[in-house]
Every structure is written in structure tokens, then in C-alpha cells.
Write a protein that holds these residues in place. Structure first.
Motif, short mmCIF file in Angstrom:
data_model
loop_
_atom_site.label_atom_id
_atom_site.label_comp_id
_atom_site.label_asym_id
_atom_site.label_seq_id
_atom_site.Cartn_x
_atom_site.Cartn_y
_atom_site.Cartn_z
N TYR A 21 -49.90 22.22 -17.03
CA TYR A 21 -50.51 22.31 -18.36
C TYR A 21 -51.98 22.74 -18.28
CZ TYR A 21 -46.33 20.72 -20.65
OH TYR A 21 -45.04 20.65 -21.13
N ARG A 22 -52.66 22.38 -17.21
CA ARG A 22 -54.04 22.83 -17.01
C ARG A 22 -54.06 24.32 -16.67
NH1 ARG A 22 -55.52 20.31 -12.24
NH2 ARG A 22 -54.60 22.14 -11.29
N ASP A 23 -53.29 24.71 -15.67
CA ASP A 23 -53.34 26.09 -15.18
C ASP A 23 -52.70 27.09 -16.14
OD1 ASP A 23 -54.52 24.94 -12.97
OD2 ASP A 23 -52.73 25.11 -11.71
N ALA A 24 -51.58 26.73 -16.77
CA ALA A 24 -50.86 27.66 -17.64
C ALA A 24 -51.40 27.69 -19.06
CB ALA A 24 -49.37 27.33 -17.66
N LYS A 86 -50.20 35.85 -22.44
CA LYS A 86 -48.85 36.36 -22.18
C LYS A 86 -48.80 37.10 -20.84
CE LYS A 86 -45.21 38.93 -24.51
NZ LYS A 86 -44.89 39.65 -25.75
N GLU A 87 -49.80 37.91 -20.58
CA GLU A 87 -49.87 38.62 -19.31
C GLU A 87 -49.96 37.64 -18.14
OE1 GLU A 87 -53.24 41.34 -17.34
OE2 GLU A 87 -52.33 42.26 -19.13
N LYS A 88 -50.77 36.60 -18.31
CA LYS A 88 -50.90 35.58 -17.27
C LYS A 88 -49.56 34.89 -17.03
CE LYS A 88 -53.26 31.22 -16.28
NZ LYS A 88 -54.33 30.30 -16.69
N HIS A 89 -48.88 34.50 -18.10
CA HIS A 89 -47.60 33.81 -17.96
C HIS A 89 -46.54 34.72 -17.35
CE1 HIS A 89 -48.81 30.70 -21.25
NE2 HIS A 89 -49.26 30.38 -20.05
N GLN A 90 -46.59 36.01 -17.69
CA GLN A 90 -45.66 36.96 -17.06
C GLN A 90 -45.93 37.06 -15.56
OE1 GLN A 90 -46.49 40.24 -19.74
NE2 GLN A 90 -44.52 39.99 -20.78
N SER A 91 -47.20 37.12 -15.18
CA SER A 91 -47.54 37.23 -13.76
C SER A 91 -47.18 35.95 -13.00
CB SER A 91 -49.01 37.58 -13.57
OG SER A 91 -49.83 36.48 -13.90
N MET A 92 -47.16 34.81 -13.71
CA MET A 92 -46.77 33.54 -13.10
C MET A 92 -45.25 33.38 -13.06
SD MET A 92 -49.61 31.05 -14.92
CE MET A 92 -49.22 29.54 -14.01
N GLY A 93 -44.52 34.31 -13.68
CA GLY A 93 -43.07 34.24 -13.73
C GLY A 93 -42.54 33.17 -14.67
N LEU A 94 -43.32 32.82 -15.68
CA LEU A 94 -42.95 31.73 -16.58
C LEU A 94 -42.16 32.17 -17.81
CD1 LEU A 94 -46.27 29.66 -16.58
CD2 LEU A 94 -44.16 29.18 -15.31
N VAL A 95 -42.33 33.41 -18.25
CA VAL A 95 -41.69 33.86 -19.49
C VAL A 95 -40.19 34.01 -19.26
CG1 VAL A 95 -41.58 35.70 -21.22
CG2 VAL A 95 -43.79 35.05 -20.23
#
Length: 120
Positions: A21-24, A86-95
Motif C-alpha cells: 500500500y505504501r509502494d503502490a 497507471k503506468e507504474k502499476h503496469q510496470s509492476m505487473g499489477l493491472v
């Protein structure tokens, strides 16, 4: 009249969830409450703006993941920096899902669904 205060979700590993929750999402710990006599440890996260809190509830001694059910409950969050996040979450593989409108969904480490919305 009532106002919303917090929502509680069950987590298996508090540190793992706090890191997520902190990082994402940029949430920070507001307070922690250990209740060993009742078998719970609570961590309240906040966004620093709204006053609404996310309560992470860990059952002490539990080792098995929680069963979340089939009705698809979720927590919706407004993102001021929607496209960057959204870009960050995509790069983290979360979406894992995205609507034609651009709204998208991620899951936390325990499988809780989070809906990410653009600012109004």
C-alpha cells in the motif's frame, strides 16, 4: 448524518501489505493497535488528505490465506496522477483488468481488488 471513517480488510502479513500500500498507492501508517488478548493486530493507513482510513486486520497466529468470496467486493481510489500511477502499476505487473474508460483494477497481496479511478 454520518460520514465514512474507515474500511477494514483482513491480511495475512501486515508488513507485506503495508509495503504494498505504501509502494503502490502512497498510503502511510497512521496508527497501529495490537490486541494480543483478542488475537488481532491492526494497522491503519491513510492518504494524508481525506481522513478516511484503510484498516489492515491481521489475526495473530493465522497462517492460511483468507477466503474472499465470489461477489467481487472492491475498494475504489481516486488517483490525482492517474496516468502516471497507471503506468507504474503496469510496470509492476499489477493491472489485471481495464475498462474501456481507462479505469483499471489491481489486487493487493491478499487478493483484495482495488479499483483505480481518474480524478473527477
Amino acid at each position: 448524518m454520518t460520514t465514512l471513517n474507515h474500511v477494514c480488510i483482513r491480511v495475512l502479513d501486515t508488513q507485506r501489505s503495508v509495503s504494498f500500500y505504501r509502494d503502490a498507492l502512497g498510503l502511510t501508517i497512521q496508527r497501529e493497535l495490537d490486541m494480543p488478548d483478542q488475537g488481532w493486530a491492526l494497522t491503519f493507513l491513510e492518504d494524508g488528505k481525506t481522513g478516511f482510513q484503510l484498516e489492515l486486520c491481521r489475526e495473530t497466529g493465522r497462517t492460511q490465506p483468507y477466503t474472499l468470496g465470489d461477489d467481487c467486493p472492491h475498494i475504489a481510489l481516486l488517483a490525482e496522477d492517474f496516468l502516471e500511477l497507471k503506468e507504474k502499476h503496469q510496470s509492476m505487473g499489477l493491472v489485471f483488468d481495464e475498462l474501456p474508460s481507462g479505469i483499471y483494477f489491481i489486487k493487493d497481496p491478499d487478493g483484495h481488488i482495488l479499483e483505480i479511478l481518474p480524478p473527477r
